[in-house]
Design a protein around this motif. Structure first.
Motif, PDB file in Angstrom:
ATOM      1  N   THR A 141       0.019   6.850   3.052  1.00 45.98           N
ATOM      2  CA  THR A 141      -0.055   7.375   1.689  1.00 45.98           C
ATOM      3  C   THR A 141       1.344   7.520   1.099  1.00 45.98           C
ATOM      4  OG1 THR A 141       0.055   9.720   2.316  1.00 45.98           O
ATOM      5  CG2 THR A 141      -2.128   8.687   2.281  1.00 45.98           C
ATOM      6  N   ASP A 142       1.403   7.401  -0.224  1.00 50.38           N
ATOM      7  CA  ASP A 142       2.635   7.582  -0.988  1.00 50.38           C
ATOM      8  C   ASP A 142       2.307   8.452  -2.188  1.00 50.38           C
ATOM      9  OD1 ASP A 142       4.960   7.425  -2.483  1.00 50.38           O
ATOM     10  OD2 ASP A 142       4.642   5.330  -3.081  1.00 50.38           O
ATOM     11  N   THR A 143       2.791   9.693  -2.181  1.00 49.96           N
ATOM     12  CA  THR A 143       2.534  10.630  -3.280  1.00 49.96           C
ATOM     13  C   THR A 143       3.845  11.016  -3.969  1.00 49.96           C
ATOM     14  OG1 THR A 143       2.475  12.388  -1.604  1.00 49.96           O
ATOM     15  CG2 THR A 143       0.368  11.542  -2.383  1.00 49.96           C
TER      16      THR A 143
ATOM     17  N   THR B 139       5.748  10.643   1.816  1.00 47.05           N
ATOM     18  CA  THR B 139       4.869   9.686   2.478  1.00 47.05           C
ATOM     19  C   THR B 139       4.189  10.356   3.664  1.00 47.05           C
ATOM     20  OG1 THR B 139       6.595   8.887   3.987  1.00 47.05           O
ATOM     21  CG2 THR B 139       6.377   7.748   1.861  1.00 47.05           C
ATOM     22  N   SER B 140       3.089   9.742   4.099  1.00 49.13           N
ATOM     23  CA  SER B 140       2.435  10.200   5.324  1.00 49.13           C
ATOM     24  C   SER B 140       1.817   9.006   6.029  1.00 49.13           C
ATOM     25  CB  SER B 140       1.362  11.257   5.037  1.00 49.13           C
ATOM     26  OG  SER B 140       0.252  10.683   4.380  1.00 49.13           O
TER      27      SER B 140
ATOM     28  N   THR C 204      -3.598   5.016   8.437  1.00 50.91           N
ATOM     29  CA  THR C 204      -3.703   5.298   7.004  1.00 50.91           C
ATOM     30  C   THR C 204      -2.341   5.721   6.476  1.00 50.91           C
ATOM     31  OG1 THR C 204      -6.006   5.993   7.207  1.00 50.91           O
ATOM     32  CG2 THR C 204      -4.819   6.719   5.254  1.00 50.91           C
TER      33      THR C 204
ATOM     34  N   THR D 201       4.018  13.695   8.087  1.00 50.38           N
ATOM     35  CA  THR D 201       4.289  13.768   6.652  1.00 50.38           C
ATOM     36  C   THR D 201       5.756  14.113   6.440  1.00 50.38           C
ATOM     37  OG1 THR D 201       2.037  14.529   6.180  1.00 50.38           O
ATOM     38  CG2 THR D 201       3.687  14.873   4.466  1.00 50.38           C
TER      39      THR D 201
ATOM     40  N   LYS E 119       6.047  -1.570   3.156  1.00 51.69           N
ATOM     41  CA  LYS E 119       4.942  -1.218   4.049  1.00 51.69           C
ATOM     42  C   LYS E 119       4.770  -2.265   5.136  1.00 51.69           C
ATOM     43  CE  LYS E 119       1.683   1.348   1.080  1.00 51.69           C
ATOM     44  NZ  LYS E 119       0.286   1.329   0.551  1.00 51.69           N
TER      45      LYS E 119
ATOM     46  N   LYS F 141      -0.712  12.743  12.896  1.00 51.36           N
ATOM     47  CA  LYS F 141      -0.315  12.544  11.506  1.00 51.36           C
ATOM     48  C   LYS F 141       1.111  13.027  11.307  1.00 51.36           C
ATOM     49  CE  LYS F 141      -1.478  13.698   6.689  1.00 51.36           C
ATOM     50  NZ  LYS F 141      -2.427  14.395   5.783  1.00 51.36           N
TER      51      LYS F 141
END
Length: 424
Positions: A345-347, A331-332, A343, A307, A386, A305
Protein backbone atom coordinates in the motif's frame (compact mmCIF):
# COMPACT_ATOMS: atom_id res chain seq x y z
CA UNK A 1 40.54 -2.32 30.48
CA UNK A 2 42.85 0.72 30.44
CA UNK A 3 46.48 0.30 29.50
CA UNK A 4 49.52 2.52 29.10
CA UNK A 5 51.35 2.48 25.79
CA UNK A 6 54.30 0.78 27.44
CA UNK A 7 52.11 -2.08 28.64
CA UNK A 8 50.76 -2.52 25.15
CA UNK A 9 54.14 -3.00 23.52
CA UNK A 10 54.29 -6.52 22.12
CA UNK A 11 50.76 -7.40 23.17
CA UNK A 12 49.07 -10.01 21.01
CA UNK A 13 45.65 -11.64 21.22
CA UNK A 14 43.70 -13.83 18.85
CA UNK A 15 40.06 -13.31 19.78
CA UNK A 16 37.87 -16.35 19.26
CA UNK A 17 34.94 -17.14 21.52
CA UNK A 18 33.60 -20.62 22.08
CA UNK A 19 29.92 -21.61 22.13
CA UNK A 20 27.57 -19.91 24.56
CA UNK A 21 25.92 -23.25 25.24
CA UNK A 22 27.89 -26.48 25.79
CA UNK A 23 28.16 -28.78 22.81
CA UNK A 24 27.66 -32.49 23.14
CA UNK A 25 29.24 -35.48 21.45
CA UNK A 26 25.84 -36.95 20.65
CA UNK A 27 24.85 -37.28 17.02
CA UNK A 28 22.66 -34.28 16.16
CA UNK A 29 19.02 -34.94 15.42
CA UNK A 30 18.92 -32.41 12.57
CA UNK A 31 21.16 -31.51 9.67
CA UNK A 32 22.84 -28.10 9.19
CA UNK A 33 20.29 -27.29 6.49
CA UNK A 34 17.49 -27.80 9.02
CA UNK A 35 18.86 -25.26 11.52
CA UNK A 36 16.38 -22.39 11.72
CA UNK A 37 17.45 -18.81 12.39
CA UNK A 38 17.08 -15.26 11.16
CA UNK A 39 20.04 -13.20 9.98
CA UNK A 40 20.92 -9.53 10.26
CA UNK A 41 24.30 -7.91 9.73
CA UNK A 42 26.08 -4.69 8.79
CA UNK A 43 29.64 -3.57 8.10
CA UNK A 44 31.10 -0.18 7.28
CA UNK A 45 34.49 1.42 6.87
CA UNK A 46 34.24 4.63 8.83
CA UNK A 47 31.72 6.74 10.71
CA UNK A 48 32.85 10.12 12.03
CA UNK A 49 30.53 12.54 13.80
CA UNK A 50 30.28 14.91 16.72
CA UNK A 51 27.62 15.21 19.38
CA UNK A 52 25.97 18.32 17.92
CA UNK A 53 25.86 16.71 14.42
CA UNK A 54 27.68 19.64 12.81
CA UNK A 55 30.05 16.95 11.55
CA UNK A 56 28.79 13.72 10.03
CA UNK A 57 30.81 11.55 7.67
CA UNK A 58 29.56 8.06 6.87
CA UNK A 59 28.91 5.32 7.50
CA UNK A 60 31.09 4.72 4.43
CA UNK A 61 31.05 1.58 2.22
CA UNK A 62 28.01 0.38 4.13
CA UNK A 63 27.04 -3.27 3.49
CA UNK A 64 24.03 -4.89 5.11
CA UNK A 65 21.77 -7.93 5.12
CA UNK A 66 18.71 -7.63 7.30
CA UNK A 67 15.67 -9.55 8.39
CA UNK A 68 15.94 -12.79 6.44
CA UNK A 69 16.18 -16.51 7.03
CA UNK A 70 17.91 -17.22 3.71
CA UNK A 71 21.48 -18.46 3.31
CA UNK A 72 23.58 -17.78 0.25
CA UNK A 73 23.09 -14.00 0.39
CA UNK A 74 25.96 -11.51 0.01
CA UNK A 75 26.14 -7.72 0.32
CA UNK A 76 29.36 -5.88 -0.48
CA UNK A 77 30.45 -2.28 -0.92
CA UNK A 78 33.54 -0.11 -1.30
CA UNK A 79 34.44 3.54 -1.26
CA UNK A 80 37.44 5.71 -2.07
CA UNK A 81 39.70 7.37 0.49
CA UNK A 82 38.36 10.50 2.16
CA UNK A 83 39.56 13.51 4.10
CA UNK A 84 37.53 14.93 6.96
CA UNK A 85 38.55 18.50 7.83
CA UNK A 86 40.54 18.71 11.10
CA UNK A 87 39.85 15.03 11.87
CA UNK A 88 42.17 13.54 9.25
CA UNK A 89 42.45 11.09 6.36
CA UNK A 90 40.84 7.67 6.06
CA UNK A 91 41.89 5.25 3.34
CA UNK A 92 39.72 3.36 0.87
CA UNK A 93 37.26 0.94 2.49
CA UNK A 94 35.74 -2.39 1.46
CA UNK A 95 33.08 -4.31 3.36
CA UNK A 96 30.94 -7.42 3.02
CA UNK A 97 28.20 -9.34 4.79
CA UNK A 98 27.12 -12.88 3.90
CA UNK A 99 24.87 -15.66 5.17
CA UNK A 100 25.78 -19.29 4.70
CA UNK A 101 25.30 -22.90 5.71
CA UNK A 102 28.36 -24.50 7.30
CA UNK A 103 29.26 -28.08 8.15
CA UNK A 104 27.76 -27.56 11.62
CA UNK A 105 24.84 -25.18 11.10
CA UNK A 106 24.11 -21.62 9.95
CA UNK A 107 26.37 -18.55 9.98
CA UNK A 108 26.47 -14.82 9.24
CA UNK A 109 29.82 -13.08 8.62
CA UNK A 110 30.50 -9.33 8.53
CA UNK A 111 33.86 -7.92 7.44
CA UNK A 112 35.34 -4.42 7.18
CA UNK A 113 38.72 -3.31 5.80
CA UNK A 114 40.03 0.26 5.79
CA UNK A 115 43.23 0.97 3.86
CA UNK A 116 44.86 3.41 6.28
CA UNK A 117 44.28 6.23 8.74
CA UNK A 118 46.03 9.44 9.75
CA UNK A 119 43.98 11.11 12.48
CA UNK A 120 44.14 14.26 14.58
CA UNK A 121 47.19 15.75 12.93
CA UNK A 122 49.18 12.52 13.05
CA UNK A 123 48.52 11.69 16.70
CA UNK A 124 47.11 8.34 15.50
CA UNK A 125 48.34 6.62 12.33
CA UNK A 126 47.80 3.12 10.96
CA UNK A 127 48.11 0.97 7.88
CA UNK A 128 45.39 -1.52 7.01
CA UNK A 129 42.62 -1.75 9.63
CA UNK A 130 40.27 -4.73 9.62
CA UNK A 131 37.54 -6.31 11.70
CA UNK A 132 35.50 -9.50 11.44
CA UNK A 133 32.35 -10.50 13.32
CA UNK A 134 30.95 -14.02 12.91
CA UNK A 135 27.86 -15.53 14.53
CA UNK A 136 27.08 -19.26 14.36
CA UNK A 137 24.19 -21.50 15.39
CA UNK A 138 24.84 -25.24 15.35
CA UNK A 139 22.59 -28.26 15.01
CA UNK A 140 22.31 -28.53 18.81
CA UNK A 141 20.93 -24.98 18.96
CA UNK A 142 24.05 -23.50 20.57
CA UNK A 143 25.38 -20.06 19.57
CA UNK A 144 29.05 -19.14 19.19
CA UNK A 145 30.87 -16.09 17.91
CA UNK A 146 34.20 -14.84 16.64
CA UNK A 147 35.64 -11.31 16.90
CA UNK A 148 38.85 -10.47 15.05
CA UNK A 149 40.79 -7.21 14.71
CA UNK A 150 44.04 -6.43 12.96
CA UNK A 151 45.61 -2.96 12.77
CA UNK A 152 48.88 -2.78 10.84
CA UNK A 153 51.61 -0.31 11.76
CA UNK A 154 49.51 1.37 14.44
CA UNK A 155 51.13 4.28 16.21
CA UNK A 156 49.62 6.40 18.97
CA UNK A 157 51.50 9.58 19.90
CA UNK A 158 54.43 8.19 17.92
CA UNK A 159 54.64 4.89 19.84
CA UNK A 160 53.98 1.56 18.14
CA UNK A 161 51.08 -0.64 19.25
CA UNK A 162 50.67 -4.36 18.49
CA UNK A 163 48.64 -5.29 15.42
CA UNK A 164 46.33 -7.59 17.42
CA UNK A 165 45.45 -5.71 20.60
CA UNK A 166 43.61 -7.45 23.40
CA UNK A 167 39.80 -7.10 23.44
CA UNK A 168 38.52 -3.69 24.49
CA UNK A 169 41.96 -2.18 25.03
CA UNK A 170 41.67 1.49 26.07
CA UNK A 171 44.47 4.03 25.69
CA UNK A 172 44.37 7.49 27.23
CA UNK A 173 44.55 10.21 24.54
CA UNK A 174 47.04 12.18 26.59
CA UNK A 175 48.44 14.89 24.31
CA UNK A 176 51.64 16.68 25.35
CA UNK A 177 50.96 20.18 26.73
CA UNK A 178 47.19 19.59 26.41
CA UNK A 179 46.66 16.70 28.82
CA UNK A 180 44.02 13.97 28.60
CA UNK A 181 41.56 14.84 25.82
CA UNK A 182 39.77 11.54 25.40
CA UNK A 183 40.34 7.85 24.82
CA UNK A 184 41.16 5.33 22.12
CA UNK A 185 39.55 1.89 22.13
CA UNK A 186 41.21 -0.88 20.15
CA UNK A 187 39.53 -4.16 19.21
CA UNK A 188 36.25 -3.10 20.79
CA UNK A 189 34.06 -6.18 20.87
CA UNK A 190 30.90 -7.57 22.33
CA UNK A 191 28.92 -10.80 22.32
CA UNK A 192 25.48 -10.98 23.85
CA UNK A 193 22.34 -13.10 23.80
CA UNK A 194 19.17 -11.13 24.55
CA UNK A 195 15.62 -12.43 24.07
CA UNK A 196 16.77 -15.06 21.63
CA UNK A 197 18.93 -12.72 19.51
CA UNK A 198 22.67 -13.45 19.49
CA UNK A 199 24.86 -10.50 18.51
CA UNK A 200 28.58 -10.29 17.75
CA UNK A 201 30.07 -6.83 17.12
CA UNK A 202 33.60 -5.54 16.53
CA UNK A 203 35.02 -2.03 16.15
CA UNK A 204 38.69 -2.17 15.22
CA UNK A 205 39.55 1.42 16.19
CA UNK A 206 37.49 4.05 17.98
CA UNK A 207 38.60 7.51 19.07
CA UNK A 208 36.45 9.57 21.42
CA UNK A 209 37.45 13.21 21.89
CA UNK A 210 35.98 14.21 25.23
CA UNK A 211 37.60 17.62 25.69
CA UNK A 212 38.44 20.50 23.35
CA UNK A 213 42.10 21.23 22.63
CA UNK A 214 42.90 19.88 19.17
CA UNK A 215 42.46 22.61 16.58
CA UNK A 216 39.16 22.31 14.73
CA UNK A 217 38.03 19.21 16.62
CA UNK A 218 35.10 19.63 18.99
CA UNK A 219 34.55 17.80 22.25
CA UNK A 220 32.14 14.99 21.51
CA UNK A 221 33.82 13.98 18.24
CA UNK A 222 33.58 10.22 17.69
CA UNK A 223 35.71 8.36 15.11
CA UNK A 224 34.92 4.70 14.34
CA UNK A 225 36.94 2.66 11.85
CA UNK A 226 36.52 -0.96 10.80
CA UNK A 227 33.06 -1.79 12.14
CA UNK A 228 31.29 -5.13 11.72
CA UNK A 229 28.13 -6.58 13.28
CA UNK A 230 26.55 -10.03 12.92
CA UNK A 231 23.21 -11.12 14.42
CA UNK A 232 21.25 -14.34 14.58
CA UNK A 233 17.59 -13.66 15.37
CA UNK A 234 14.67 -15.93 16.31
CA UNK A 235 13.28 -17.67 13.20
CA UNK A 236 10.08 -16.41 11.61
CA UNK A 237 7.93 -17.50 8.66
CA UNK A 238 8.52 -14.09 7.08
CA UNK A 239 10.19 -10.77 7.77
CA UNK A 240 9.17 -7.16 7.21
CA UNK A 241 12.03 -4.96 6.03
CA UNK A 242 12.31 -1.31 5.12
CA UNK A 243 13.12 2.18 6.34
CA UNK A 244 12.20 5.84 6.12
CA UNK A 245 14.02 9.16 6.22
CA UNK A 246 13.48 12.88 5.66
CA UNK A 247 16.39 14.02 3.46
CA UNK A 248 19.33 12.41 1.71
CA UNK A 249 21.80 13.66 -0.89
CA UNK A 250 23.83 11.25 -3.01
CA UNK A 251 26.65 12.41 -5.27
CA UNK A 252 26.82 11.32 -8.90
CA UNK A 253 29.69 9.01 -7.90
CA UNK A 254 27.34 7.16 -5.55
CA UNK A 255 28.97 8.53 -2.41
CA UNK A 256 26.74 9.97 0.29
CA UNK A 257 26.63 13.78 0.29
CA UNK A 258 24.44 14.28 3.36
CA UNK A 259 21.90 12.44 5.47
CA UNK A 260 19.89 10.36 5.68
CA UNK A 261 18.16 12.45 8.34
CA UNK A 262 15.46 11.21 10.74
CA UNK A 263 16.34 7.68 9.62
CA UNK A 264 14.48 4.73 11.12
CA UNK A 265 14.35 1.09 10.01
CA UNK A 266 11.83 -1.67 10.59
CA UNK A 267 12.83 -4.18 13.26
CA UNK A 268 13.04 -7.83 12.24
CA UNK A 269 10.59 -8.80 14.98
CA UNK A 270 7.51 -7.05 16.30
CA UNK A 271 8.08 -3.49 17.50
CA UNK A 272 7.77 0.25 16.88
CA UNK A 273 10.50 2.86 16.49
CA UNK A 274 10.10 6.64 16.23
CA UNK A 275 12.79 9.21 15.34
CA UNK A 276 12.07 12.95 15.61
CA UNK A 277 14.06 15.78 14.02
CA UNK A 278 13.63 19.50 14.70
CA UNK A 279 14.58 20.39 11.12
CA UNK A 280 16.93 19.45 8.30
CA UNK A 281 18.95 21.27 5.66
CA UNK A 282 20.56 20.22 2.41
CA UNK A 283 23.10 23.09 2.36
CA UNK A 284 22.42 25.71 -0.27
CA UNK A 285 19.46 23.79 -1.67
CA UNK A 286 16.60 22.85 0.63
CA UNK A 287 15.22 23.16 4.15
CA UNK A 288 12.47 21.27 5.91
CA UNK A 289 10.78 21.83 9.23
CA UNK A 290 10.12 19.31 11.96
CA UNK A 291 9.92 15.70 10.83
CA UNK A 292 9.14 12.28 12.25
CA UNK A 293 9.82 8.78 11.00
CA UNK A 294 7.87 5.91 12.56
CA UNK A 295 8.30 2.23 11.74
CA UNK A 296 6.01 -0.54 12.97
CA UNK A 297 6.47 -4.28 12.55
CA UNK A 298 3.57 -6.58 13.44
CA UNK A 299 4.07 -10.33 13.68
CA UNK A 300 1.15 -12.68 14.38
CA UNK A 301 2.52 -15.90 12.96
CA UNK A 302 2.22 -16.72 10.14
CA UNK A 303 1.13 -13.16 9.26
CA UNK A 304 3.65 -10.30 9.13
CA UNK A 305 3.27 -6.59 8.31
CA UNK A 306 5.58 -3.60 8.14
CA UNK A 307 4.57 0.08 7.97
CA UNK A 308 6.92 3.06 7.53
CA UNK A 309 5.73 6.66 7.83
CA UNK A 310 7.86 9.76 7.30
CA UNK A 311 6.09 13.07 7.96
CA UNK A 312 7.71 16.46 7.43
CA UNK A 313 6.62 20.09 7.53
CA UNK A 314 7.58 23.20 5.59
CA UNK A 315 9.58 22.09 2.54
CA UNK A 316 11.39 24.95 0.79
CA UNK A 317 13.72 24.32 -2.19
CA UNK A 318 15.86 27.12 -3.64
CA UNK A 319 14.13 29.93 -1.74
CA UNK A 320 10.63 29.04 -2.85
CA UNK A 321 11.08 27.33 -6.22
CA UNK A 322 9.46 24.19 -4.73
CA UNK A 323 7.32 24.46 -1.60
CA UNK A 324 4.93 22.30 0.40
CA UNK A 325 3.25 22.88 3.72
CA UNK A 326 3.55 19.21 4.63
CA UNK A 327 4.58 15.88 3.10
CA UNK A 328 3.79 12.35 4.23
CA UNK A 329 5.59 9.34 2.74
CA UNK A 330 3.84 6.19 3.94
CA UNK A 331 4.02 2.61 2.70
CA UNK A 332 3.19 -0.82 4.06
CA UNK A 333 3.82 -4.42 3.06
CA UNK A 334 2.01 -7.42 4.52
CA UNK A 335 1.59 -11.13 3.98
CA UNK A 336 -1.04 -13.36 5.59
CA UNK A 337 0.86 -16.64 5.31
CA UNK A 338 4.24 -18.00 4.27
CA UNK A 339 4.43 -18.30 0.52
CA UNK A 340 1.32 -16.15 0.02
CA UNK A 341 0.89 -12.96 -1.95
CA UNK A 342 2.30 -9.73 -0.55
CA UNK A 343 -0.07 -6.77 -0.24
CA UNK A 344 1.55 -3.38 -0.85
CA UNK A 345 0.00 0.00 0.00
CA UNK A 346 0.95 3.63 -0.62
CA UNK A 347 -0.93 6.26 1.40
CA UNK A 348 1.50 9.12 0.79
CA UNK A 349 0.27 12.72 0.44
CA UNK A 350 1.31 16.30 -0.25
CA UNK A 351 -0.27 19.33 1.43
CA UNK A 352 -0.27 22.54 -0.64
CA UNK A 353 2.48 21.52 -3.04
CA UNK A 354 3.52 24.20 -5.54
CA UNK A 355 6.36 24.84 -8.01
CA UNK A 356 7.16 28.28 -9.37
CA UNK A 357 6.26 28.53 -13.06
CA UNK A 358 4.30 25.26 -13.05
CA UNK A 359 0.76 26.13 -11.90
CA UNK A 360 -0.59 22.69 -12.88
CA UNK A 361 1.45 21.06 -10.11
CA UNK A 362 -0.50 20.76 -6.86
CA UNK A 363 -1.09 18.39 -3.96
CA UNK A 364 -3.04 15.99 -6.20
CA UNK A 365 -0.10 15.41 -8.54
CA UNK A 366 -0.10 11.89 -10.02
CA UNK A 367 2.56 9.40 -8.87
CA UNK A 368 5.77 9.40 -10.93
CA UNK A 369 5.21 12.87 -12.36
CA UNK A 370 8.46 14.20 -13.85
CA UNK A 371 9.11 17.90 -14.52
CA UNK A 372 12.16 19.90 -15.55
CA UNK A 373 12.67 22.91 -13.27
CA UNK A 374 14.95 25.66 -14.66
CA UNK A 375 17.98 26.32 -12.49
CA UNK A 376 17.48 23.07 -10.62
CA UNK A 377 17.12 19.97 -12.78
CA UNK A 378 14.89 16.93 -13.13
CA UNK A 379 12.25 16.65 -10.41
CA UNK A 380 10.18 13.50 -9.84
CA UNK A 381 7.14 13.90 -7.59
CA UNK A 382 5.68 10.99 -5.62
CA UNK A 383 8.11 8.54 -7.18
CA UNK A 384 6.88 4.96 -6.72
CA UNK A 385 8.90 1.81 -7.41
CA UNK A 386 7.35 -1.63 -6.91
CA UNK A 387 8.22 -5.30 -7.12
CA UNK A 388 6.00 -8.25 -6.22
CA UNK A 389 7.07 -7.96 -2.57
CA UNK A 390 8.40 -4.42 -2.08
CA UNK A 391 7.39 -0.79 -2.50
CA UNK A 392 9.58 2.33 -2.33
CA UNK A 393 8.26 5.91 -2.36
CA UNK A 394 10.26 9.14 -2.62
CA UNK A 395 7.96 12.15 -2.50
CA UNK A 396 10.44 14.61 -4.04
CA UNK A 397 13.48 13.46 -5.98
CA UNK A 398 15.79 16.05 -7.57
CA UNK A 399 18.64 15.30 -9.97
CA UNK A 400 20.73 18.45 -10.29
CA UNK A 401 21.58 19.79 -13.74
CA UNK A 402 24.16 22.13 -12.23
CA UNK A 403 26.27 22.46 -9.10
CA UNK A 404 24.30 23.88 -6.16
CA UNK A 405 25.39 24.40 -2.58
CA UNK A 406 28.49 22.26 -2.92
CA UNK A 407 26.60 19.37 -4.52
CA UNK A 408 27.96 18.67 -8.02
CA UNK A 409 25.95 18.22 -11.21
CA UNK A 410 24.24 14.84 -11.27
CA UNK A 411 23.70 14.67 -7.51
CA UNK A 412 20.39 13.18 -6.38
CA UNK A 413 18.41 14.65 -3.48
CA UNK A 414 15.59 12.64 -1.90
CA UNK A 415 13.01 14.29 0.34
CA UNK A 416 10.39 12.22 2.17
CA UNK A 417 11.17 8.52 1.75
CA UNK A 418 9.36 5.35 2.81
CA UNK A 419 10.10 1.79 1.74
CA UNK A 420 8.71 -1.57 2.91
CA UNK A 421 9.00 -5.19 1.80
CA UNK A 422 8.34 -8.76 2.89
CA UNK A 423 11.02 -11.39 2.53
CA UNK A 424 11.60 -14.97 3.64
Amino acid sequence: MKRTLAALAGAFALVVAGPLAPSTAATPSITPAQVTTGFSGIAYGSYIFNSDKTLTSGPTANSSIGCTGLTGLTSSNSTAALNVPAVGAVGAAATSVRTLETATGKRIESRSVVGSANLLGGLITAGTISSVSIADKNTAGAFSGINQTNIANLKVLGLSVAANPAPNTVIDLNVPLLGSLGKITLNGQEKKLVNGTFQVSTTALRVEVLKAGIAGVKAGTDIRLGVSLAKLTPPQLGYATGAGFTTKATLATGLLGSGPTAYAALSCGAGTQTVNLAGATVPGLATVGASTTTTTTTVVSPAVKGTVTNSLAGLNVLSGVIQADAIKAETSASRAAAGGLVTLTDTSTFTNLRITGLPAINASVAPNTVVQVPGLGKVTLHKVTKTSAAIMVTMVEIVLNQSIGGLPTGSTIQIGYSGTAIRN
